[in-house]
Every structure is written in structure tokens, then in C-alpha cells.
Design a protein around this motif. Structure first.
Motif, short mmCIF file in Angstrom:
data_model
loop_
_atom_site.label_atom_id
_atom_site.label_comp_id
_atom_site.label_asym_id
_atom_site.label_seq_id
_atom_site.Cartn_x
_atom_site.Cartn_y
_atom_site.Cartn_z
N LEU A 193 42.40 38.76 51.12
CA LEU A 193 42.36 38.45 49.69
C LEU A 193 41.02 37.85 49.31
O LEU A 193 40.42 38.24 48.30
CB LEU A 193 43.50 37.50 49.33
CG LEU A 193 43.54 37.03 47.87
CD1 LEU A 193 43.70 38.19 46.92
CD2 LEU A 193 44.66 36.01 47.68
N ALA A 194 40.54 36.91 50.10
CA ALA A 194 39.24 36.28 49.81
C ALA A 194 38.13 37.32 49.83
O ALA A 194 37.25 37.32 48.96
CB ALA A 194 38.95 35.17 50.82
N SER A 195 38.18 38.23 50.78
CA SER A 195 37.18 39.29 50.86
C SER A 195 37.27 40.21 49.65
O SER A 195 36.24 40.58 49.06
CB SER A 195 37.39 40.09 52.15
OG SER A 195 36.47 41.15 52.22
N ALA A 196 38.48 40.57 49.26
CA ALA A 196 38.66 41.44 48.09
C ALA A 196 38.19 40.75 46.82
O ALA A 196 37.56 41.38 45.96
CB ALA A 196 40.13 41.85 47.97
N GLN A 197 38.47 39.46 46.70
CA GLN A 197 38.02 38.71 45.52
C GLN A 197 36.49 38.66 45.47
O GLN A 197 35.90 38.78 44.40
CB GLN A 197 38.62 37.31 45.52
CG GLN A 197 40.10 37.30 45.22
CD GLN A 197 40.74 35.94 45.40
OE1 GLN A 197 40.31 35.14 46.23
NE2 GLN A 197 41.79 35.68 44.64
N GLN A 198 35.87 38.50 46.63
CA GLN A 198 34.41 38.49 46.68
C GLN A 198 33.86 39.85 46.27
O GLN A 198 32.86 39.94 45.55
CB GLN A 198 33.94 38.11 48.10
CG GLN A 198 32.46 37.89 48.21
CD GLN A 198 31.98 36.68 47.41
OE1 GLN A 198 32.73 35.76 47.14
NE2 GLN A 198 30.74 36.70 47.03
N GLN A 199 34.50 40.91 46.74
CA GLN A 199 34.08 42.27 46.39
C GLN A 199 34.23 42.50 44.88
O GLN A 199 33.37 43.12 44.26
CB GLN A 199 34.91 43.30 47.17
CG GLN A 199 34.49 44.72 46.97
CD GLN A 199 33.14 45.04 47.58
OE1 GLN A 199 32.61 44.30 48.41
NE2 GLN A 199 32.56 46.14 47.15
N VAL A 200 35.30 42.00 44.29
CA VAL A 200 35.51 42.13 42.84
C VAL A 200 34.38 41.44 42.09
O VAL A 200 33.84 41.98 41.12
CB VAL A 200 36.89 41.58 42.43
CG1 VAL A 200 36.98 41.39 40.92
CG2 VAL A 200 38.00 42.49 42.91
N LYS A 201 34.02 40.24 42.54
CA LYS A 201 32.93 39.51 41.89
C LYS A 201 31.63 40.31 41.97
O LYS A 201 30.88 40.40 40.99
CB LYS A 201 32.74 38.14 42.53
CG LYS A 201 33.78 37.14 42.17
CD LYS A 201 33.50 35.79 42.82
CE LYS A 201 34.59 34.79 42.54
NZ LYS A 201 34.32 33.50 43.18
N ARG A 219 27.64 43.86 39.29
CA ARG A 219 26.94 45.15 39.21
C ARG A 219 27.30 45.89 37.94
O ARG A 219 26.45 46.51 37.30
CB ARG A 219 27.26 45.99 40.44
CG ARG A 219 26.65 45.41 41.72
CD ARG A 219 27.07 46.15 42.95
NE ARG A 219 26.55 47.51 42.94
CZ ARG A 219 26.88 48.45 43.81
NH1 ARG A 219 27.74 48.17 44.78
NH2 ARG A 219 26.38 49.64 43.73
N PHE A 220 28.58 45.84 37.56
CA PHE A 220 29.02 46.50 36.33
C PHE A 220 28.33 45.87 35.12
O PHE A 220 27.85 46.59 34.23
CB PHE A 220 30.54 46.38 36.21
CG PHE A 220 31.07 46.89 34.90
CD1 PHE A 220 31.23 48.25 34.69
CD2 PHE A 220 31.40 46.02 33.87
CE1 PHE A 220 31.71 48.73 33.48
CE2 PHE A 220 31.88 46.49 32.66
CZ PHE A 220 32.04 47.84 32.46
#
Length: 70
Positions: A39-47, A52-53
Motif C-alpha cells: 500500500l505504501a509503495s502504491a501510494q508513493q507511485q500515485v503521488k 507527472r500528470f
């Protein structure tokens, strides 16, 4: 079957169930830790993707602003 023998069997069964519960608890703790890390990794990826977006959106808006009016 004598009382003592039945009691020993019941205690052995209970001991086995407690051991299984303890093993399940440990497995669930490890799984929970892994899920928290994922989850922490996915949240970091979302950020990162949001950053980038936003940068791409800003660049696109800058290009649109430079277009001549119709």
C-alpha cells in the motif's frame, strides 16, 4: 475409555488448535505487513504519477495559451 485418557485427548486437541491459531496469527501478521508495504509503495507511485500528470497538464496548458485565437 477412562476419564484421564479422554482428558489427555481433549487437551492434545486443544493444544493443536491453539498452535494452529498461533500459526494463523503469525501468517496474518506477515501478510498484513506485506500489504501495508505494498500500500505504501502504491501510494508513493500515485503521488509520483500525480506529479507527472500535473506537470504534463501545465505544459499542455502553456501550449494551448500560445495558440492563436480562432
Amino acid at each position: 475409555m477412562g476419564y484421564s485418557l479422554r482428558m489427555d485427548k481433549e487437551l492434545a486437541s486443544l493444544e493443536q488448535k491453539v498452535q494452529q491459531a498461533a500459526e494463523l496469527c503469525q501468517r496474518l501478521r506477515r501478510e498484513n505487513l506485506n500489504l501495508r508495504q505494498e500500500l505504501a509503495s502504491a501510494q508513493q507511485q500515485v503521488k509520483l504519477l500525480q506529479t507527472r500528470f500535473d506537470a504534463a497538464k501545465d505544459r499542455l496548458n502553456a501550449v494551448i495559451d500560445k495558440l492563436p485565437a480562432a
